[in-house]
Structures are given as C-alpha cells and as structure tokens.
Motif scaffolding. Structure first.
Motif, PDB file in Angstrom:
ATOM      1  N   ASP A   1       0.831  -1.198   0.000  1.00 29.50           N
ATOM      2  CA  ASP A   1       0.000   0.000   0.000  1.00 29.50           C
ATOM      3  C   ASP A   1       0.868   1.252   0.000  1.00 29.50           C
ATOM      4  OD1 ASP A   1      -2.524  -1.195  -0.118  1.00 29.50           O
ATOM      5  OD2 ASP A   1      -2.534  -1.552   2.049  1.00 29.50           O
ATOM      6  N   THR A   2       1.819   1.321   0.940  1.00 27.00           N
ATOM      7  CA  THR A   2       2.670   2.496   1.087  1.00 27.00           C
ATOM      8  C   THR A   2       4.090   2.062   1.405  1.00 27.00           C
ATOM      9  OG1 THR A   2       0.809   3.787   1.962  1.00 27.00           O
ATOM     10  CG2 THR A   2       3.015   4.680   2.320  1.00 27.00           C
ATOM     11  N   VAL A   3       5.072   2.773   0.831  1.00 25.82           N
ATOM     12  CA  VAL A   3       6.469   2.506   1.121  1.00 25.82           C
ATOM     13  C   VAL A   3       7.246   3.790   0.882  1.00 25.82           C
ATOM     14  CG1 VAL A   3       7.187   1.837  -1.217  1.00 25.82           C
ATOM     15  CG2 VAL A   3       8.287   0.743   0.768  1.00 25.82           C
ATOM     16  N   ASP A   4       8.431   3.914   1.495  1.00 29.69           N
ATOM     17  CA  ASP A   4       9.231   5.104   1.226  1.00 29.69           C
ATOM     18  C   ASP A   4       9.598   5.147  -0.248  1.00 29.69           C
ATOM     19  OD1 ASP A   4      10.841   2.883   1.561  1.00 29.69           O
ATOM     20  OD2 ASP A   4      12.332   3.870   2.821  1.00 29.69           O
ATOM     21  N   SER A   5      10.183   4.071  -0.760  1.00 29.04           N
ATOM     22  CA  SER A   5      10.399   3.912  -2.191  1.00 29.04           C
ATOM     23  C   SER A   5      10.553   2.433  -2.479  1.00 29.04           C
ATOM     24  CB  SER A   5      11.633   4.685  -2.685  1.00 29.04           C
ATOM     25  OG  SER A   5      12.825   3.969  -2.433  1.00 29.04           O
ATOM     26  N   THR A   6      10.126   2.020  -3.659  1.00 35.13           N
ATOM     27  CA  THR A   6      10.258   0.606  -4.008  1.00 35.13           C
ATOM     28  C   THR A   6      11.727   0.223  -4.174  1.00 35.13           C
ATOM     29  OG1 THR A   6       9.924   1.099  -6.367  1.00 35.13           O
ATOM     30  CG2 THR A   6       7.982   0.466  -5.070  1.00 35.13           C
ATOM     31  N   MET A   7      12.580   1.177  -4.552  1.00 33.14           N
ATOM     32  CA  MET A   7      14.007   0.899  -4.644  1.00 33.14           C
ATOM     33  C   MET A   7      14.592   0.613  -3.262  1.00 33.14           C
ATOM     34  SD  MET A   7      15.042   0.932  -7.828  1.00 33.14           S
ATOM     35  CE  MET A   7      16.754   1.435  -8.067  1.00 33.14           C
TER      36      MET A   7
ATOM     37  N   ALA B   1       8.988   8.739  -0.578  1.00 36.42           N
ATOM     38  CA  ALA B   1      10.328   9.308  -0.784  1.00 36.42           C
ATOM     39  C   ALA B   1      10.958   8.746  -2.051  1.00 36.42           C
ATOM     40  CB  ALA B   1      11.220   9.028   0.427  1.00 36.42           C
ATOM     41  N   ALA B   2      10.199   8.768  -3.145  1.00 37.84           N
ATOM     42  CA  ALA B   2      10.720   8.229  -4.409  1.00 37.84           C
ATOM     43  C   ALA B   2      11.791   9.144  -4.960  1.00 37.84           C
ATOM     44  CB  ALA B   2       9.586   8.080  -5.411  1.00 37.84           C
TER      45      ALA B   2
ATOM     46  N   GLY C   1      -2.179   6.324  -8.722  1.00 42.12           N
ATOM     47  CA  GLY C   1      -2.745   5.970 -10.021  1.00 42.12           C
ATOM     48  C   GLY C   1      -1.673   5.783 -11.077  1.00 42.12           C
ATOM     49  N   ASN C   2      -0.451   6.252 -10.782  1.00 48.68           N
ATOM     50  CA  ASN C   2       0.685   5.987 -11.649  1.00 48.68           C
ATOM     51  C   ASN C   2       1.399   4.724 -11.170  1.00 48.68           C
ATOM     52  OD1 ASN C   2       0.020   8.291 -13.026  1.00 48.68           O
ATOM     53  ND2 ASN C   2       1.710   9.528 -12.230  1.00 48.68           N
ATOM     54  N   LEU C   3       2.325   4.214 -11.965  1.00 50.39           N
ATOM     55  CA  LEU C   3       3.038   2.998 -11.595  1.00 50.39           C
ATOM     56  C   LEU C   3       4.351   3.330 -10.904  1.00 50.39           C
ATOM     57  CD1 LEU C   3       3.300  -0.159 -11.817  1.00 50.39           C
ATOM     58  CD2 LEU C   3       4.737   0.290 -13.815  1.00 50.39           C
ATOM     59  N   ASN C   4       4.565   2.690  -9.754  1.00 52.88           N
ATOM     60  CA  ASN C   4       5.817   2.798  -9.007  1.00 52.88           C
ATOM     61  C   ASN C   4       6.270   1.368  -8.714  1.00 52.88           C
ATOM     62  OD1 ASN C   4       4.985   5.671  -8.446  1.00 52.88           O
ATOM     63  ND2 ASN C   4       3.461   4.596  -7.217  1.00 52.88           N
ATOM     64  N   ALA C   5       7.300   0.908  -9.384  1.00 55.36           N
ATOM     65  CA  ALA C   5       7.683  -0.496  -9.246  1.00 55.36           C
ATOM     66  C   ALA C   5       9.186  -0.671  -9.383  1.00 55.36           C
ATOM     67  CB  ALA C   5       6.967  -1.350 -10.295  1.00 55.36           C
ATOM     68  N   THR C   6       9.689  -1.731  -8.762  1.00 52.00           N
ATOM     69  CA  THR C   6      11.101  -2.100  -8.869  1.00 52.00           C
ATOM     70  C   THR C   6      11.204  -3.605  -9.058  1.00 52.00           C
ATOM     71  OG1 THR C   6      11.895  -0.263  -7.498  1.00 52.00           O
ATOM     72  CG2 THR C   6      13.316  -2.197  -7.660  1.00 52.00           C
TER      73      THR C   6
ATOM     74  N   SER D   1      24.612  -3.936  -6.223  1.00 55.73           N
ATOM     75  CA  SER D   1      25.549  -4.086  -5.126  1.00 55.73           C
ATOM     76  C   SER D   1      26.376  -5.339  -5.358  1.00 55.73           C
ATOM     77  CB  SER D   1      24.803  -4.190  -3.792  1.00 55.73           C
ATOM     78  OG  SER D   1      25.703  -4.402  -2.720  1.00 55.73           O
ATOM     79  N   GLY D   2      27.656  -5.279  -5.007  1.00 51.37           N
ATOM     80  CA  GLY D   2      28.508  -6.452  -5.143  1.00 51.37           C
ATOM     81  C   GLY D   2      29.969  -6.079  -5.055  1.00 51.37           C
ATOM     82  N   ARG D   3      30.753  -6.949  -4.439  1.00 53.71           N
ATOM     83  CA  ARG D   3      32.183  -6.686  -4.277  1.00 53.71           C
ATOM     84  C   ARG D   3      33.041  -7.617  -5.127  1.00 53.71           C
ATOM     85  NH1 ARG D   3      32.672  -5.859   2.323  1.00 53.71           N
ATOM     86  NH2 ARG D   3      31.234  -4.071   2.459  1.00 53.71           N
ATOM     87  N   GLY D   4      32.479  -8.671  -5.648  1.00 57.45           N
ATOM     88  CA  GLY D   4      33.224  -9.611  -6.467  1.00 57.45           C
ATOM     89  C   GLY D   4      33.134  -9.253  -7.936  1.00 57.45           C
ATOM     90  N   PRO D   5      33.462 -10.203  -8.805  1.00 57.88           N
ATOM     91  CA  PRO D   5      33.389  -9.932 -10.244  1.00 57.88           C
ATOM     92  C   PRO D   5      31.964  -9.731 -10.741  1.00 57.88           C
ATOM     93  CG  PRO D   5      33.915 -12.241  -9.819  1.00 57.88           C
ATOM     94  CD  PRO D   5      34.025 -11.538  -8.519  1.00 57.88           C
ATOM     95  N   PHE D   6      30.984 -10.334 -10.042  1.00 55.61           N
ATOM     96  CA  PHE D   6      29.580 -10.193 -10.418  1.00 55.61           C
ATOM     97  C   PHE D   6      28.828  -9.395  -9.356  1.00 55.61           C
ATOM     98  CE2 PHE D   6      30.317 -14.466 -12.555  1.00 55.61           C
ATOM     99  CZ  PHE D   6      30.497 -13.900 -13.802  1.00 55.61           C
ATOM    100  N   VAL D   7      27.759  -8.725  -9.769  1.00 58.34           N
ATOM    101  CA  VAL D   7      26.918  -8.021  -8.806  1.00 58.34           C
ATOM    102  C   VAL D   7      26.180  -9.053  -7.944  1.00 58.34           C
ATOM    103  CG1 VAL D   7      26.633  -6.023 -10.308  1.00 58.34           C
ATOM    104  CG2 VAL D   7      24.934  -7.855 -10.392  1.00 58.34           C
ATOM    105  N   ASP D   8      25.926  -8.690  -6.691  1.00 57.62           N
ATOM    106  CA  ASP D   8      25.134  -9.556  -5.821  1.00 57.62           C
ATOM    107  C   ASP D   8      23.654  -9.480  -6.199  1.00 57.62           C
ATOM    108  OD1 ASP D   8      27.363 -10.353  -4.381  1.00 57.62           O
ATOM    109  OD2 ASP D   8      27.159  -8.711  -2.935  1.00 57.62           O
ATOM    110  N   TRP D   9      23.218  -8.275  -6.534  1.00 55.36           N
ATOM    111  CA  TRP D   9      21.840  -8.084  -6.966  1.00 55.36           C
ATOM    112  C   TRP D   9      21.735  -6.808  -7.795  1.00 55.36           C
ATOM    113  CZ3 TRP D   9      20.152  -3.403  -5.135  1.00 55.36           C
ATOM    114  CH2 TRP D   9      20.683  -2.950  -3.916  1.00 55.36           C
ATOM    115  N   LEU D  10      20.674  -6.743  -8.559  1.00 55.72           N
ATOM    116  CA  LEU D  10      20.383  -5.577  -9.400  1.00 55.72           C
ATOM    117  C   LEU D  10      18.937  -5.189  -9.204  1.00 55.72           C
ATOM    118  CD1 LEU D  10      21.071  -3.605 -11.799  1.00 55.72           C
ATOM    119  CD2 LEU D  10      20.225  -5.419 -13.305  1.00 55.72           C
ATOM    120  N   SER D  11      18.695  -3.895  -9.027  1.00 55.73           N
ATOM    121  CA  SER D  11      17.335  -3.364  -8.954  1.00 55.73           C
ATOM    122  C   SER D  11      17.086  -2.449 -10.134  1.00 55.73           C
ATOM    123  CB  SER D  11      17.111  -2.575  -7.658  1.00 55.73           C
ATOM    124  OG  SER D  11      17.053  -3.431  -6.547  1.00 55.73           O
ATOM    125  N   ILE D  12      15.939  -2.628 -10.773  1.00 57.36           N
ATOM    126  CA  ILE D  12      15.515  -1.767 -11.869  1.00 57.36           C
ATOM    127  C   ILE D  12      14.228  -1.069 -11.426  1.00 57.36           C
ATOM    128  CG2 ILE D  12      14.842  -1.623 -14.292  1.00 57.36           C
ATOM    129  CD1 ILE D  12      16.288  -4.269 -14.756  1.00 57.36           C
TER     130      ILE D  12
END
Length: 253
Positions: free
Chosen positions: A21-27, A50-51, A64-69, A128-139
């Motif tokens: 319903d409510t969040v500071d930001s989906t990111m 806080a988007a 009514g607009n889309l806010n998604a990650t 986020s990630g410290r190795g050769p690959f990212v640990d995760w990606l958010s879009i």
C-alpha cells in the motif's frame, strides 16, 4: 500486502510480485529485501513517500501511476548489469504501445521513455557487489499512467501521462503485468541473441537518432550528431573533432 502472482493479467513464469500500500520507495524496499530474494521479484507500491530518480532527484508519484522495482540476481558484472536499462526501455516501449499508438513513443538515452515528446516513464538502476559479479540488481520504473506530475520545473523534458495523451485507461497492476511479461521476453532475447540485438531494437525506437543533440556530463557540454549507442551502452556523438563515446550524461534536444 499481497504476493498473488496471477491477480492481474498474464504473469511471467519464474517471477514473483509483492504489492504494498505504502512505502518510502520501491528501490529502498528492494534493497532491504535483497538478502532474502529467491527469484526475480517485482515490488510495486500504491503510494511512495520518498521516491527518487537519477542522481537523487525527487520523482513525483501521484496515486494511479506505476511505481515499481524489479530486483534479481543476474550473473553479470556491474558493466553488464547496467545494460539492463536498455532491456527495461524496450520492455516499457512494448508495454506502452498496447495502450497508445507506438508512433507516439520514443526512447531517450540513457533511461527515459517519451510520449509525444514529453517524459512518460523513467528507469533507475542500482546494484551491489564486491566480487566480479553483482550480488543483486534493482531496476526501478516509474510510469505516468493517469496523472502528469505537477510542479516539475527543472526537468529536461516536461512530464506527460498516458491519459493526457489520449491513451487507454489502465490500472497500475494491470500495466505491471504487461510490463513484467515484456521484460521477461527481453531477458530471454538477451540470453539467446546477446546485447547486440537488444541494442539494435533500442536504436530503432531512439529519439533524434541521426540528429544534432547535446549531452551534458556535469563537466562539459558536448554537441554532435547522435550516431548510435555502442556495445557498452555509451552514447556516440559525431562531433567536429570526431566520434565521442559518452558513458553518462543528461541529453537535451
């Protein structure tokens, strides 16, 4: 909160959905959930308090607009993960073209979708990630479906909305189902055909390709003919001193 994957339209196999319903930001919510995600997960909120957009700029999100990650764990370096902005842009183009004529849409490098020349959607990537690959990606994706944000005075391109430009009415969760399916298709295309195909598809929809544009990097302004994006996703301008590959900038027409 709901995690029903099938309540709104066709939902792609292998993807989860969390509806808030409510969040500071989906990111921000995606980052909090990152350690525990088991499969690609779309997080959508009816209201954000806080988007933000690129470079920490506030992103105004009327109800009514889309806010998604979308958060997931790609097997990718940071540079490869960053190319997902082009997958997201292609997916947004295809999703929006169901509700408004495709000829009204174009893609603005690096991460905006234009509708009749106004900004209708934006994309923000974090990883986020410290190795050769990212640990995760958010879009993170914001789409002006029903409302055009008021009070935006410092944008390079004035905002607009699907509704303002005569598009079909669509609820945020219904649009998200369309977008999620389109994005899953882009990931499958990347796996089968590689980034060159994603890049080629993006350029077919690019705003002002072959025309003179200006890129502001914060240190300098570069004006030239928009030639292409290269295999690293950089903007390529033909200037008076030759081609310039620009990794990050704000673009002006």
């Amino acid at each position: 909160m709901s995690t029903d994957d099938n309540a709104h339209g066709h939902w792609p196999e292998g993807y989860a959905r969390v509806v808030l319903d409510t969040v500071d930001s989906t990111m921000a919510e995606a980052a909090r959930r990152a350690p525990d995600i088991e499969r690609p997960t779309w997080i959508v909120a009816k209201t954000q308090t806080a988007a933000r957009g690129r470079r920490g700029r506030p992103w105004i999100v009327p109800k009514g607009n889309l806010n998604a990650t979308l958060i997931f764990r790609p097997e990718a370096t940071a540079a490869e993960a960053a190319k997902r902005s082009f997958l997201a842009a292609n997916a947004l183009y295809h999703a929006l073209s169901i509700y408004v004529p495709a000829e009204k849409l174009s893609l603005k490098w690096p991460n905006d979708v234009l509708l009749c020349g106004g900004k209708v959607a934006g994309i923000l990537l974090e990883s986020s990630g410290r190795g050769p690959f990212v640990d995760w990606l958010s879009i993170g994706i914001g789409v002006n479906l029903r409302h055009t944000p008021d009070g935006v005075t410092d944008a390079s391109f004035a905002p607009t909305s699907l509704r303002e430009e005569g598009g079909w009415e669509v609820a945020p969760l219904d649009f998200l189902a369309t977008l999620a399916d389109a994005y899953a298709t882009q990931e499958a295309k990347l796996l089968r055909l590689g980034f060159d195909r994603i890049r080629e598809d993006w350029m077919h929809k690019a705003a002002r390709l072959g025309e003179v544009i200006t890129a502001s990097t914060g240190r300098e302004e570069i004006t030239g003919i928009f030639d292409s994006i290269d295999r690293d996703g950089n903007l390529v301008l033909i200037t008076g001193t030759g081609p310039r590959a620009i990794p990050a900038a704000d673009v002006y027409f």
